[in-house]
Design an enzyme around this catalytic site. Structure first.
Site: not given
Lengths: 459, 459, 459, 459
Positions: D24, D111, D156, D278, D286, D291, D318, D323, D326
């Site tokens: 990791s 742990n 609405t 564009s 844009n 967006e 555990y 793992q 994260k």
């Protein structure tokens, strides 16, 4: 005495809470027709193989037929204290014809039986959904033809981009539906596999004729491994995923119908009969149907995620967790069936407002790309042409004008390469006509798309 | 001056926060090879159609080739202030060969270009994944043959159910992988469609030869509608869904390897080289690899849900939201590639503990179904036989015995139909042998499954 | 004539498909009590403010009370052609008392009314769920006391790690439930807010007394902004998320009960009354209940994902998509209520098998960490001690012995620092006793956890 | 020799694929500061308790401080062949100061260490996110004041409903953010719990002072059960859920900014510096930022679903699957931090177009509800008034007029109760003013909302 089909080894009867929590009869009764159809095929085969006699078989088949008839008529009262539809049918059978009914389950387990029932159910559902997809496609094609000349702005980022034919826009959805239909077709191949004969998990000890059952029930293949067969729900997940993509497509159309029926866009008018009002605001006419279609997308996604979660990390073979497949499946089928039907109705009955669309296509510098392309034809590199037109647009905006409202001199000031022929590049109808590549929005290209669609639809 | 390819119409330069938030260069540089390959095909076609000259084309092609070479070698430094890989390549080109480079984008938009790049990427990924699935299948088949005679308990509900061959158990996963492979094959058909020519959304005004580009890039079809083409991400979603099902299958295998390598089960021993230890507990040898595979299932499901959510309710055609497809896709590819490779390694190197499995198959009344089937052969109905055996099991449990440890008299007391031949129905090996229906766990049936698998694998 | 409350502005009646697709009466009738309770409070306030007369109010209140009474008794037939429960109640009212009933909706919209009803429903659901969580906690604490001395292996990676008290293991779930309870408490604060007075979206023009209604209905706050109030479903999502975490916790317990009731572990025996059998395998006794709890986790996760998807990207204020909140909510409530009840029953009635656990705690080198700690007390660094013990374990394994089965000489050969007192470091009971830090598994530490739990539970 | 901290018990070194898959370090290096901070507190406590000497402690602390300094400066090269950040720091320590460094891990496991590091990280993240939410709130309040008089249609179903103040509309988002902030505050309480002392799962045998460590690190509580402590990720899931709700809110604002900046609505103008263009269409500007915010909602939802899936059905304590928490967490933090910052920028810099909004508020019969309320004041029941106005709207539409364009006679023909004073009920500004209930859109009510907001923000 217990109303279970498995009590022998137990000292105590199941507790009420077990019955209630564990039971599936309140939702799996929906599978009664599939369950009985499967049982009848199993029964005929047992007789053919000499595992039960022809007389026993006749008696069972006749009683099953009766039960099914009553269920079809809505006359049968489903006893919700039963465990599931499989137990209910077996127990009903035994009540009607006595112990001979106890022979039906020979060589079979609920594990392969429930897989069979669900497969028959999904197969029917797929066939139905495919027809309903075709209805939407036909409605799209019809509407594309009916409103074939209408021009509206094509949008990217919800900003006006280039003029397109409404027919072209509608046919984009035709393509999505086509992919959806194909995915369901492929899904069907994996559904159409007979699990019966797998028994609990290891296969049966009886001399069953799996091929005969498959033939009778219309299955193209036998499951290849019994442990896989009783624990496989891939075909359900595939169905729900295909339904999710389908709903995603419908949600996009729904969003467009909502936006287009806003006062500001005004591209579309929903008929009164397909709209609803407000309990407090007298003037309101709301596009509830496309909103609901859009909203129901979440529901189907949720079922997908739910069943994927349930399946994660289950050891082989059958685990009770698998029972959770059915309600998700049933609700998915109901939802897509409804949404497809409603979409077809909407497509058939909405009015597209030609003038509002045409007016919109005239404002917003939608010809700018064409003008750049024009400059390329006059020798500029595309990037240079793009920049030049960008500046022309900026200048026009500051004058409150559209490009076609500029004088030739003004245009030439920005780019001396420009000639008088430029104005025909600035008209929306001309912009559309210039896009005749396969798949483009030009009238000819769209006609070809329509012809191909008609051919694919066999209409 | 802005480092954007679209600045003409703007008074102000984009703000740093726009650049950073908006940019995709930090992840889409992974598409450089696809981007350049697509550009080269586009460039050749432009020349062939006379839209640019052969000289211009040569110059562009040579520079693109150089750039790609440097990138392949890892010599190229990606400037993370660029907007995306498409802009970066175009700007690099112009820097190297001047304004002629500005002609490359003629008749093309990033909207169709990015779709092209992603399609090329997914096509490669599918081909790779299919090979890796085949590796897993080969490892399963090899292991099934290597450990062909091993008998272990088959489980349902994690309770011992009936004895099965380990080979049979492993081949259940073969079937899952087979379906996975087929789904990716079908997915590939929908990936293998050329979007180029769709331009921004409405198609190009230039006389492009879409068929030529498709041929050069190996695409089987042209996209049928330009608005659909630039906003379609079905093929990415399908890929991630197929990966989700694949991970679900691997998570089931992972769960079994974890459970089987527990002290209590002891069916499997992982090699030291494929295990890990604890920072505090000196004795620990942990099955981290299958746990991680199981855990990473969530990650891929998450990408599926994420992209489905992103696509929900987007109006046509391209919207910036679509940029969110790539990181989910890349991480999905990385994850399944790794997990498949690790699974193959595990299958090749774990040791199955024959004795532990065999011992387990002898306890827990695993022959009860066979005993019921035996009673059916003696004339009882199946339901009656089931009940009778249930009671025998209950009685045996109370005596602390297995069924085969009961005397004939004790058995006959429960059911007088029982003869001396009953004992051969109670031996695990015999139980297995009795299940020779197609797909069953009998040695002959498993041999046929193996042969079919070998044939399908072409090995 | 239409049976809608909003027909005035429409030329055409709604189509059957609209009615069916759009209607919510088939599921929102579940809110009848909340709807009527809210209407009665609204009505009283209208009278108090002089908007309607006291006579009108009395008449309305009496009729509402009657209607509710009939619904409570199950005597009322819900007309499924009505649009929703709000319309149904209003129309029923008008049918019973004439036009005066038409005054009830003064100053109110369905938009704020439905928010009110759902808030009242969720508030009740939270109160119920909190009580049921407490039941689970009590069952955990009771079981922890009842089986207070039992020692079993604690696991990491499903590998035996260190011996722990069963009471300690059970109290881990107590902590999870405690967090769950707190989250629902906090959720309740955000539920307990009066939306009425927000009307359609902008607030009412009538002189309503929002505070009075809040007091009567027991709400602690008024919603602060009417547009937010009618479009907010945070509190529903929070509820479903809290339910998801709760289900996740229960799924972990379910998984453990499944694994522990396997033949191989044998740590736990489910009572017959809480188990089920097989339709084909007479010996089976399956842990269906914990499996189903585990499986139903997916269902609740699915509802969470579904409603999150539905809410994504909706513009203000109310949109019809919001109607999709209710079925997800109702099914979540039903599911967690059932699962909590079943969990309590399981915890009360499962038998923990002391001997099986104790035996397991003796094998697998569970004292290795303690041995390393012992070496630290003899002067080794922890990392060195860890390595030394690792090698001792390896050597013991090769001799087929546990650590406590090695001779003192053998131990000293590995590490000369070892003295005779080492053996008391190798006994599981001693290992447990050595962990008396707050939160540890030592008997004293666990007793404190139990006392604190009892105190928190007020029992 | 292996570069692992746990090699003693292993005959073989871990395979490269294990290292790579299992490691990791490539993502958890992000926790270096938290890891070292926690180690320093642990080290001081070990010395205080006499488990290590003061000299040892000084030496360790000094080296840790150095290492952290180098890491802070970006001078430290992270060796990606290490297993994780915890191993890396420990090994680096030993390299610098020799075997004394091997004492740091006394009484600790990875742990509890990893739980500590993640808790410190999430606590910081929450504090940061709360500040950024406050920035958005301030920007909303500032904008609401700046544009306090602007009237626009409230919608609405995306249909014009009733006129509202822009300030009111903006403050709806203020309320959402307020709930978000509170949820994070509550989340923080459950984060702020010290897990250290839980060791691997059962607690440490050393005489650690957990309270001292908690004080030093600012934790308000100790974890109550060690098995729960090492396997609990509720606080991460809560964070990601809170982030999901936050993103959902931002997606709604994003959707509105996209719709409002369309040519058709034109309510808002984004500054050039916060817009993009564009590659092909020179005129395009844009709204990529809103967006992207909308699109990134999917990403965070995906992380939520992913981690929920990962946690489902894990037995205690555990498991390596954990793992996977994260990367989901880190990306969620990055995403919400960016989206909040961008939202604040947008709110500060967009221009609201008063005239476009005002014009829109005049068309679409937005006063219809007020007219019905007027009729109620003239004695009609609300339902009757609603119907009457509905018909007036229908009639006006057919004449192409708005309500205020009808003559008094025409109005009276529809409802004789109408007097001359009716016209003041039809003006948008008057409609707004009539809604002064708490939470309503009336100028006074909005002023109170603003004041309360200012007070809550402490500004």
């Amino acid at each position: 005495m217990s109303n279970k089909i498995w009590g022998g080894r137990f000292r105590e009867k199941p507790d009420a809470i077990v019955d209630q929590f564990n039971a599936s009869i309140h939702f799996d009764q929906r599978l009664y027709a599939q369950d009985i159809e499967g049982s009848m095929a199993h029964c005929r085969m047992l007789a053919k193989q000499g595992i039960i006699t022809e007389e026993e078989s006749s008696s069972i088949l006749q009683a099953l037929d009766e039960i099914k008839g009553e269920m079809d008529q809505g006359e049968f009262v489903f006893d919700e204290t039963r465990e599931d539809i499989h137990s209910l049918v077996e127990q009903e059978l035994v009540e009607r014809i006595g112990t001979v009914g106890e022979k039906l389950h020979t060589g079979r387990s609920r594990n392969d039986q429930v897989s069979l029932d669900v497969r028959l159910y999904v197969r029917d559902a797929i066939d139905r959904v495919i027809l309903l997809i075709r209805d939407v496609q036909n409605a799209l094609v019809d509407s594309a033809e009916r409103n074939g000349e209408f021009i509206l702005p094509g949008y990217t980022h919800l900003q006006r981009a280039q003029p397109v034919l409404l027919a072209h826009h509608l046919l984009a959805y035709y393509e999505m539906m086509k992919r959806d239909g194909r995915r369901f077709q492929e899904n069907r191949k994996r559904v159409n596999v007979l699990p019966l004969g797998s028994a609990a998990l290891a296969g049966s000890t009886f001399d069953l004729d799996r091929h005969a059952v498959a033939r009778e029930l219309g299955f193209a293949e036998l499951s290849g491994n019994s442990m896989d067969a009783v624990s496989d729900r891939d075909f359900v997940l595939e169905f729900i995923f295909n339904a999710s993509l389908l709903m995603m497509h419908l949600s996009r159309l729904g969003e467009e119908l909502v936006i287009w029926s806003s006062h500001e866009f005004g591209f579309v008018t929903l008929p009164d009969a397909l709209s609803t009002g407000s309990s407090i605001m007298p003037q309101k006419k709301n596009p509830d149907l496309p909103e609901l279609i859009r909203g129901k997308t979440g529901r189907v996604y949720g079922h997908l995620m739910g069943l994927l979660t349930t399946m994660k990390g289950l050891p082989l073979a059958y685990n009770k967790d698998l029972q959770e497949d059915k309600e998700a499946l049933f609700d998915t089928v109901d939802t897509v069936v409804q949404c497809l039907m409603v979409t077809t109705r909407l497509l058939k009955e909405v009015t597209f407002n030609e003038k509002a669309m045409a007016d919109a296509a005239k404002e917003g510098y939608l010809a700018a790309t064409d003008l750049a392309d024009y400059l390329v034809s006059r020798g500029l590199t595309f990037r240079k042409a793009h920049e030049t037109v960008g500046k022309m647009v900026l200048s026009a905006m500051e004058q409150g004008k559209e490009l076609h409202q500029l004088t030739l001199e003004a245009l030439q000031a920005a780019s001396p390469e420009i000639g008088e022929d430029v104005f025909q590049w600035l008209d929306p109808a001309e912009c559309v006509k210039r896009r005749e590549l396969p798949g483009g929005t030009g009238p000819g290209a769209v006609r070809k798309q329509l012809e191909k669609a008609r051919e694919e639809l066999g209409s």
